[in-house]
Design an enzyme around this catalytic site. Structure first.
Site, PDB file in Angstrom:
ATOM      1  N   HIS A  64     -11.655  -5.355   8.262  1.00  0.00           N
ATOM      2  CA  HIS A  64     -12.425  -5.070   7.053  1.00  0.00           C
ATOM      3  C   HIS A  64     -13.632  -4.227   7.430  1.00  0.00           C
ATOM      4  O   HIS A  64     -14.709  -4.377   6.869  1.00  0.00           O
ATOM      5  CB  HIS A  64     -12.894  -6.366   6.373  1.00  0.00           C
TER       6      HIS A  64
ATOM      7  N   GLU B 161       0.811  -1.211   0.000  1.00  0.00           N
ATOM      8  CA  GLU B 161       0.000   0.000   0.000  1.00  0.00           C
ATOM      9  C   GLU B 161       0.850   1.269   0.000  1.00  0.00           C
ATOM     10  O   GLU B 161       0.491   2.256  -0.640  1.00  0.00           O
ATOM     11  CB  GLU B 161      -0.971   0.002   1.180  1.00  0.00           C
TER      12      GLU B 161
HETATM   13  C1  TPP Z   1      -2.019  -4.963   3.748  1.00  0.00           C
HETATM   14  C2  TPP Z   1      -3.046  -5.741   3.043  1.00  0.00           C
HETATM   15  N1  TPP Z   1      -3.400  -5.422   1.792  1.00  0.00           N
HETATM   16  C3  TPP Z   1      -4.344  -6.115   1.121  1.00  0.00           C
HETATM   17  C4  TPP Z   1      -4.977  -7.166   1.708  1.00  0.00           C
HETATM   18  C5  TPP Z   1      -6.065  -7.955   0.960  1.00  0.00           C
HETATM   19  N2  TPP Z   1      -5.561  -9.292   0.679  1.00  0.00           N
HETATM   20  C6  TPP Z   1      -5.848 -10.339   1.464  1.00  0.00           C
HETATM   21  S1  TPP Z   1      -5.043 -11.738   1.005  1.00  0.00           S
HETATM   22  C7  TPP Z   1      -4.305 -10.933  -0.299  1.00  0.00           C
HETATM   23  C8  TPP Z   1      -3.380 -11.683  -1.203  1.00  0.00           C
HETATM   24  C9  TPP Z   1      -2.280 -12.367  -0.456  1.00  0.00           C
HETATM   25  O1  TPP Z   1      -1.488 -13.059  -1.362  1.00  0.00           O
HETATM   26  P1  TPP Z   1      -0.302 -14.010  -0.883  1.00  0.00           P
HETATM   27  O2  TPP Z   1       0.560 -13.290   0.051  1.00  0.00           O
HETATM   28  O3  TPP Z   1       0.330 -14.557  -2.115  1.00  0.00           O
HETATM   29  O4  TPP Z   1      -1.014 -15.171  -0.064  1.00  0.00           O
HETATM   30  P2  TPP Z   1      -2.030 -16.266  -0.596  1.00  0.00           P
HETATM   31  O5  TPP Z   1      -3.392 -15.740  -0.307  1.00  0.00           O
HETATM   32  O6  TPP Z   1      -1.780 -16.487  -2.024  1.00  0.00           O
HETATM   33  O7  TPP Z   1      -1.755 -17.471   0.231  1.00  0.00           O
HETATM   34  C10 TPP Z   1      -4.701  -9.608  -0.352  1.00  0.00           C
HETATM   35  C11 TPP Z   1      -4.271  -8.645  -1.373  1.00  0.00           C
HETATM   36  C12 TPP Z   1      -4.589  -7.480   3.032  1.00  0.00           C
HETATM   37  N3  TPP Z   1      -5.159  -8.482   3.701  1.00  0.00           N
HETATM   38  N4  TPP Z   1      -3.630  -6.759   3.660  1.00  0.00           N
END
Ligand code: TPP
Ligand code: TPP
Ligand code: MG
Ligand code: MG
Lengths: 355, 325, 325, 355
Positions: free
Chosen positions: B129, B60
């Site tokens: 959220h 972010e």
């Molecule tokens: C700081 C932040 N930004 C955005 C989100 C929304 N969000 C939740 S999970 C996710 C993707 C995470 O991807 P990854 O780290 O590859 O883990 P995966 O879900 O693939 O296991 C996002 C963008 C969040 N939870 N926290």
């Protein structure tokens, strides 16, 4: 990329089969069954509107191999797809199910989205939702662990998306500088919700990131539980010996949607999913166990049945329990309740008694 | 005119501006092929190109810092933060950089950045959220904070924000993203930033709110009128910072009774600013305590969410307290 | 007893706790051989070891996240943020993690972290070496915010903060770090968190302040007494959040006239919370507007700093306004 | 490590001498003299209490080579030791001196600590004080530059300490992903105030960090202006051709204190400083110019004299100017003054008229 198991469960040419007792191997499979059972039940409950949310682990069960390489008093910082690590440590399924229902028996006191749970008694830290924050916390915990209990190590899990986060950057950097015994495990499932790894980083491989922190890195087939166990063992060894952190990239794939709110057909091809289904870490490990004669059709079926029944029963019980008491809105903000929270609690009582 | 809900109105505003002004760019997590987790950007990448609508890495402060850089170089950047709860990693770029660039450079360097983000509770989203951090941004000179409560304003205020040369935190009430539809003009129009609106006239009590809570205030006002014959005036601030003091002044001098309805924790929330302004400027008109109906001073809960959030019931109780004071 | 200024008292508190409790750790930029840019940690690394007093890489979210991890694992972590203006990169770790760990884990996981940081203006530090962001932390349930105004309290409150199991933002008034000395007890003692003190009794007007501004309030009170015979009561909040409502209540009911003196920008600053509490709870006792004397709603200036900061003059004007209302 | 000049100003064996017009080379030296003159005057003014603060560039003047490799419409994001880049672009010394005095002619309107200045007319961005923030901003600017004016590149300067910052991580990462034409220049002077590079990162070399972002990296002798120019030229070329970002680690040393508030004897050895004094980028370049016959004792002395006199005169003038008007406390917060700032301005007027 480190790999031990072929898809058919045979040992890859040139790889050495680790020497692990049958009982232990069976335990791993047992936990895999638990995890996948929870996934199947969880999404059904969510679709039925009985729980609010579900997060999937399916396809990433080989992370259990990492947990198996740790001692039970080493700390684990999960992301949110590592329920297997908790169950491996003996977390009762009952606790998980009560948590899913956010009822009065939920250790989180009904304060979290289902799937985001931790358990102090097994040093399995309560995860956040903001991505990546646990990474640097794990570095701090591992540093303290090294100070208070020499030889202790800490493992932390995170996704490929999380490698872009600020706390990844400081977490790995601080660990390098202090030679903290942190085992960084990137579960690279190649997507951060819809964002594919090429949009996440221009690095050829996630493990390349370790170089910039002076931390040794290892890339491993994240669907191969034996290989996961082996690289983790080596990392643990290094950590216990005062050689500092290790970075592990586990190359894997999430077979389900991101969460119950996600529709993966918007951003990935069915074909990809099918291809990865062939590499399913459970099937591969099952083949291995079957080849070794540790698992049979019957014992396997019995396992699934056992957990199906158990979880059904737990769900039935959990669903009946009341939600946490109103006071839980105000407790645990601080160790003691300050005046303004007492006042606010009185106010809530007034309104809820009105209802 | 087209019938739209708030989500569609927000999307339409971006669509209109992308088409009209080639210096407008969007960036954020999952806003491309996925169309955003709420689908606010659905179809925009396909229509306006991958260069204009950027899926970003998961960072972010990166999104905002990158947007600032684009803004400095002449773009109108419209970053999305997926949930406003995830804006905190970007806090430094927002308060130290975005808010201060014009000032610190003596007016030489400015960045036209409009940060869009869904905010607020009532969606079973738990701690991360659900939050509503407008007070933090309202304590940051250099920022403007805009919170629409209906589709017409959502589109008009978002277009105004994108056109406004100053940085804007544009908070979208996700709880009512799809709650109702309204007629919304096609194409470009603006709703002025910095202007509140009296959405219900009244003589007895002034309710001040914005965003999703505005509807709670209106509901309470309707019940109070029907059941108790108390005639509430309801002000929709629309712009939280800098707010419209004239509209407040006129109303509170008339009613002498004020309640603010905001959903974030009470202490040092934006309701405090509303109370303080009135206690400082118009106290002689006050005939009762100035009441804040707010979320409680706890992290946003999950199963007890309903009890945490301001409700018409709680506002009615406050109305009762100031009316029968 | 030893004569100490605030800076020495802060250092002594850390020294005492490092010696007494082997789970106490310090971490921060330049706090090792350099002893901190203000010398608050001078000599502590040499005395207590490089493992206990850690120079960190240049990353504030890293410092706080690392401290949280240490706290989770049983340490009492005392991170230093070099200037509180640089705390914003760590904002997410503070508000999303540190403040919420106990709550979100159902009380299972807690991190005893005391974030020390010099804050405030009046040192010719401009935008980024002058700010006073307590309002942001006071809007964050789970945090405590402590701001001492003298050496005795500085030491006693810092020891109390380190011992307190809850996270504390400990803001050190750098403007008066070396301004005056006082007798301070040797060894361990605490000043209670959450308790304010009436530092000057009075009957006419209540001045509420803390930290460096407390002295501005006291100065104004003295002048008002001497020159106008107005008898101000001055409250030193000491703990900004959660604040001591009883002390405020008693005083404002007595005087019916209230002025808060805080140095951050006015809008949604902590003065707003003070006004709002009073307007909500004790308005019937008020005989005049509730006034905030604050910094202005601009980024912290440089050459015009003196005109930006609350001064005794400005407080006296406010006293005049409420007294002759 | 890329290097062209030996300490004695001869060309290193195997290195190729760049083909740069004499006039241009002389301009570089001219700017170096300006920078060092400002340092000498600035610290004296600070010690005399006539200006509030001073930030040193001495030892890091070879950064001018980077500026020289850019076009004048390319954007530069400085940290705070890159005044040479601004002067190279023709920023009048008068502007710098008025800024140091924060008087009514200061383009920053007296709002910044002396030394933190930018200038829109030469695309030299106003720097922050929070470390690292400009890095990702530069990535964004370079992306916009590529969109609006294909072929444009952006250079950004930052220290070794800044590589630990969050905005370094996202800045380089975003540039890699978008193939943005950003030239990342890490002026690795081996200290972040008192913190030595080994406490900043366990990486062997700062340039190793580029690997983790899939960005090509180059390590260069940061006291060798010819080498700096050459690697920058190549990076610029890549950027203009759509080949994306480049990461440059310039290995150097700050010969003075961190700022006027710093006492470096607390954390580094005199011996180190003396060693690095021998590698002084100005002396080395002077030797080169002398060897080539471009510079003589006389022309050099004339240069120093010229700027000594000029800056003295500018100081005298700047010191006499009033401070910025009171209204500058309130302007530029927003494009237009909102009601509450008008009110607050009225209040200030009331108090200042009282004084
Ligand atoms: C700081 C932040 N930004 C955005 C989100 C929304 N969000 C939740 S999970 C996710 C993707 C995470 O991807 P990854 O780290 O590859 O883990 P995966 O879900 O693939 O296991 C996002 C963008 C969040 N939870 N926290
Ligand atoms: C976010 C932030 N933290 C701390 C500081 C205080 N500080 C100012 S300069 C500096 C060191 C910077 O080191 P480096 O990036 O190597 O640049 P150098 O000064 O050596 O050129 C620090 C810690 C700051 N300005 N910003
Ligand atoms: Mg992923
Ligand atoms: Mg440096």
């Amino acid at each position: 990329m480190r790999k031990i198991l072929n898809l058919d469960g045979t040992i890859k040419k040139g790889a050495e089969e680790p020497d692990i007792p049958d009982e232990e191997l069976l335990k791993w499979y047992d936990v895999m069954v638990q995890v996948r059972t929870l996934d199947a039940k969880g999404i059904r409950l969510q679709r039925q509107g009985r729980v609010g949310f579900h997060i999937f682990t399916t396809g990433q069960e080989a992370h259990i191999g990492i947990a198996a390489a740790l001692n039970s008093d080493d700390w684990i910082f999960p992301a949110y797809r590592e329920h297997g690590a908790a169950l491996y440590r003996g977390l009762a399924l009952e606790k998980v199910v009560n948590h899913l229902f956010a009822n009065d028996r939920d250790t989180q006191k009904g304060r979290r989205l289902p799937g985001l749970f931790g358990e102090k008694s097994i040093n399995f830290v309560n995860p956040s939702a903001p991505i990546g924050t646990q990474i640097v916390q794990a570095t701090g915990a591992s540093y303290a662990g090294m100070e208070f209990n020499p030889g202790e190590v800490t493992a932390v899990f995170f996704g490929d998306g999380a490698t872009s986060s600020n706390d990844f950057h400081s977490g790995v950097n601080f660990a390098g500088v202090y030679k903290a015994p942190t085992i960084f495990v990137c579960m690279n499932n190649q997507f951060a919700i819809s964002v594919p790894i090429e949009k996440q980083t221009a690095a050829e491989k996630i493990v390349d990131k370790a170089v910039g922190y002076g931390v040794p890195g290892e890339r491993v087939d994240g669907n191969d539980i034996l290989a996961m166990y082996e690289v983790a063992k080596e990392a643990v060894e290094r950590g216990r010996n005062g050689e500092g952190p290790t970075f592990i990239e586990a190359f894997t794939y999430r077979l389900g949607p991101h969460t119950s709110s996600d529709d993966p057909s918007r951003y990935r091809e069915d074909e990809d999913v099918e291809n990865w289904q062939k590499k399913d870490p459970m099937v591969r490990f099952k083949n291995y166990l079957t080849n070794k004669g540790i698992l049979t059709e019957d014992t396997e079926k019995a396992l699934w049945d056992k957990y199906d029944k158990l979880v059904n029963k737990l769900i039935e019980e959990a669903d009946k329990r009341p939600k946490p008491k109103m006071e839980t809105m105000f407790t645990d903000v601080y160790e003691e309740l300050p005046w303004h929270l007492k006042e606010q609690w009185e106010e809530v009582k007034y309104f809820t008694e009105d209802d | 005119m087209v019938e739209m809900n708030i989500l569609e109105a927000v999307r339409d505003a971006m669509d209109v501006m992308l088409a009209k002004d080639e210096t407008v760019y969007l960036m954020g997590e999952d806003i491309g092929p996925n169309g955003g987790v709420f689908r606010a950007t659905e179809g925009l990448q396909a229509k306006h190109g991958v260069n204009r609508v950027l899926d970003t890495p998961l960072n972010e402060s990166g999104i905002i810092g990158f947007a600032i850089g684009m803004g400095l170089r002449g773009a109108k950047a419209v970053p999305e933060i997926q949930f406003i709860d995830f804006i905190f990693p970007a806090f430094d770029q927002i308060v130290s950089e975005l808010a201060k660039f014009r000032y610190r450079s003596g007016g030489q360097f400015t960045a036209n950045v409009t940060i869009r983000s869904p905010y607020g509770g009532g969606v079973r989203g738990a701690h991360y959220h659900s939050q509503s951090p407008e007070a933090l941004f309202a304590h940051t000179p250099g920022l403007k904070v805009v919170v629409p409560s209906n589709p017409y304003d959502a589109k008009g205020l978002l277009i105004a924000s994108i056109q406004d040369p100053d940085p804007v935190i544009f908070m979208e009430p996700k709880r009512i993203y799809r709650a109702f539809k309204e007629d919304v003009p096609e194409g470009e129009y603006t709703v002025p930033i910095g202007k509140a609106e009296v959405v219900r006239e009244g003589t007895d009590v002034t309710l001040i709110s914005y965003g999703a809570m505005l509807h709670v205030a209106v509901e309470a006002a309707q019940i109070a009128a029907q059941e108790d014959g108390i005639n509430c005036e309801v002000i929709d601030l629309k712009t939280v910072y800098p707010l419209d003091i004239d509209t407040i002044e006129k109303s509170v001098k008339k009613t002498g009774r004020v309640i603010s309805v905001t959903e974030s924790p009470k202490t040092a929330g934006f309701g405090a600013e509303i109370s303080a302004l009135i206690a400082e400027r118009y106290i002689e008109y006050m005939e009762a305590p100035i009441i804040r109906v707010t979320g409680y001073d706890v992290p946003f809960p999950f199963v007890l969410e309903h009890d945490y959030m301001p409700t018409a019931d709680r506002v009615l109780d406050a109305i009762d307290r100031v009316w029968n004071y």
